[in-house]
Design a protein around this motif. Structure first.
Motif, PDB file in Angstrom:
ATOM      1  N   ASP A 277      51.744  47.654  32.869  1.00 48.84           N
ATOM      2  CA  ASP A 277      52.381  46.417  32.398  1.00 48.84           C
ATOM      3  C   ASP A 277      51.364  45.388  31.917  1.00 48.84           C
ATOM      4  O   ASP A 277      51.469  44.194  32.218  1.00 48.84           O
ATOM      5  CB  ASP A 277      53.261  45.812  33.498  1.00 48.84           C
ATOM      6  N   GLY A 278      50.337  45.830  31.216  1.00 51.27           N
ATOM      7  CA  GLY A 278      49.336  44.917  30.663  1.00 51.27           C
ATOM      8  C   GLY A 278      48.280  44.445  31.644  1.00 51.27           C
ATOM      9  O   GLY A 278      47.406  43.674  31.281  1.00 51.27           O
ATOM     10  N   GLU A 279      48.342  44.855  32.884  1.00 51.25           N
ATOM     11  CA  GLU A 279      47.368  44.473  33.910  1.00 51.25           C
ATOM     12  C   GLU A 279      46.493  45.679  34.236  1.00 51.25           C
ATOM     13  O   GLU A 279      46.940  46.819  34.184  1.00 51.25           O
ATOM     14  CB  GLU A 279      48.073  44.013  35.187  1.00 51.25           C
ATOM     15  N   THR A 280      45.236  45.420  34.604  1.00 48.22           N
ATOM     16  CA  THR A 280      44.313  46.481  34.991  1.00 48.22           C
ATOM     17  C   THR A 280      44.092  46.431  36.497  1.00 48.22           C
ATOM     18  O   THR A 280      43.782  45.379  37.045  1.00 48.22           O
ATOM     19  CB  THR A 280      42.970  46.327  34.258  1.00 48.22           C
ATOM     20  N   TYR A 281      44.272  47.565  37.135  1.00 51.43           N
ATOM     21  CA  TYR A 281      44.097  47.687  38.580  1.00 51.43           C
ATOM     22  C   TYR A 281      43.085  48.790  38.867  1.00 51.43           C
ATOM     23  O   TYR A 281      42.859  49.665  38.035  1.00 51.43           O
ATOM     24  CB  TYR A 281      45.421  48.053  39.264  1.00 51.43           C
ATOM     25  N   SER A 282      42.500  48.757  40.052  1.00 47.19           N
ATOM     26  CA  SER A 282      41.650  49.837  40.526  1.00 47.19           C
ATOM     27  C   SER A 282      42.304  50.438  41.760  1.00 47.19           C
ATOM     28  O   SER A 282      42.795  49.707  42.625  1.00 47.19           O
ATOM     29  CB  SER A 282      40.261  49.322  40.910  1.00 47.19           C
ATOM     30  N   ILE A 283      42.318  51.759  41.825  1.00 46.03           N
ATOM     31  CA  ILE A 283      42.812  52.446  43.018  1.00 46.03           C
ATOM     32  C   ILE A 283      41.598  53.077  43.687  1.00 46.03           C
ATOM     33  O   ILE A 283      40.894  53.887  43.081  1.00 46.03           O
ATOM     34  CB  ILE A 283      43.861  53.512  42.670  1.00 46.03           C
ATOM     35  N   VAL A 284      41.328  52.654  44.921  1.00 39.43           N
ATOM     36  CA  VAL A 284      40.151  53.131  45.655  1.00 39.43           C
ATOM     37  C   VAL A 284      40.575  53.679  47.011  1.00 39.43           C
ATOM     38  O   VAL A 284      41.630  53.340  47.538  1.00 39.43           O
ATOM     39  CB  VAL A 284      39.109  52.009  45.865  1.00 39.43           C
ATOM     40  N   LYS A 285      39.741  54.527  47.556  1.00 38.39           N
ATOM     41  CA  LYS A 285      39.916  54.988  48.932  1.00 38.39           C
ATOM     42  C   LYS A 285      39.451  53.865  49.857  1.00 38.39           C
ATOM     43  O   LYS A 285      38.569  53.079  49.518  1.00 38.39           O
ATOM     44  CB  LYS A 285      39.081  56.240  49.210  1.00 38.39           C
ATOM     45  N   LEU A 286      40.015  53.790  51.019  1.00 29.67           N
ATOM     46  CA  LEU A 286      39.631  52.778  52.006  1.00 29.67           C
ATOM     47  C   LEU A 286      38.128  52.839  52.273  1.00 29.67           C
ATOM     48  O   LEU A 286      37.463  51.816  52.421  1.00 29.67           O
ATOM     49  CB  LEU A 286      40.425  52.955  53.294  1.00 29.67           C
ATOM     50  N   SER A 287      37.572  54.038  52.303  1.00 25.57           N
ATOM     51  CA  SER A 287      36.147  54.206  52.601  1.00 25.57           C
ATOM     52  C   SER A 287      35.245  53.656  51.496  1.00 25.57           C
ATOM     53  O   SER A 287      34.054  53.450  51.713  1.00 25.57           O
ATOM     54  CB  SER A 287      35.830  55.684  52.843  1.00 25.57           C
ATOM     55  N   GLU A 288      35.793  53.389  50.288  1.00 23.48           N
ATOM     56  CA  GLU A 288      35.004  52.831  49.192  1.00 23.48           C
ATOM     57  C   GLU A 288      34.897  51.307  49.275  1.00 23.48           C
ATOM     58  O   GLU A 288      34.120  50.696  48.535  1.00 23.48           O
ATOM     59  CB  GLU A 288      35.595  53.223  47.841  1.00 23.48           C
ATOM     60  N   ILE A 289      35.676  50.685  50.162  1.00 22.89           N
ATOM     61  CA  ILE A 289      35.597  49.232  50.345  1.00 22.89           C
ATOM     62  C   ILE A 289      34.412  48.946  51.249  1.00 22.89           C
ATOM     63  O   ILE A 289      34.317  49.465  52.359  1.00 22.89           O
ATOM     64  CB  ILE A 289      36.909  48.676  50.936  1.00 22.89           C
ATOM     65  N   LEU A 290      33.499  48.110  50.741  1.00 26.63           N
ATOM     66  CA  LEU A 290      32.258  47.844  51.460  1.00 26.63           C
ATOM     67  C   LEU A 290      32.387  46.712  52.478  1.00 26.63           C
ATOM     68  O   LEU A 290      31.748  46.747  53.514  1.00 26.63           O
ATOM     69  CB  LEU A 290      31.154  47.500  50.458  1.00 26.63           C
ATOM     70  N   ALA A 291      33.201  45.690  52.163  1.00 27.65           N
ATOM     71  CA  ALA A 291      33.315  44.530  53.059  1.00 27.65           C
ATOM     72  C   ALA A 291      34.574  43.744  52.737  1.00 27.65           C
ATOM     73  O   ALA A 291      35.111  43.835  51.640  1.00 27.65           O
ATOM     74  CB  ALA A 291      32.096  43.628  52.911  1.00 27.65           C
TER      75      ALA A 291
END
Length: 89
Positions: A72-86
């Motif tokens: 819908d015109g927006e850009t999102y990122s889908i990441v694994k929980l383990s890829e979140i650093l902080a």
């Protein structure tokens, strides 16, 4: 349409930075992928990896983490929980 992540996946939306450190306004095409993002949706987690972030939290991810999705015109990122650093508090 909405994105509903499964397992330990998290949907993020980048926090837009309008100016560089020197005060110059940067064009969207010259910016790198945002490192600070906001959690838009989070999956339920898994037995081995319980979900530890919630919608609305600001998080830091690596520059090249996850998969980019346009909806819908927006850009999102889908990441694994383990890829979140902080988590930013």
């Amino acid at each position: 349409m909405t994105l509903k992540p499964l397992a330990d996946n998290v949907v993020l939306k980048g926090v837009e930075e309008e100016k560089s450190e020197g005060g110059l306004i940067m064009a969207t095409s010259t910016k790198e992928k945002p490192v600070v993002s906001v959690v838009v949706a989070a999956g339920p987690g898994t037995k081995d990896e319980p979900m530890t972030v919630s919608v609305g939290q600001k998080v830091i991810i690596g520059k090249f983490a996850g998969n980019e999705v346009k909806l819908d015109g927006e850009t999102y990122s889908i990441v694994k929980l383990s890829e979140i650093l902080a988590v930013v508090e």
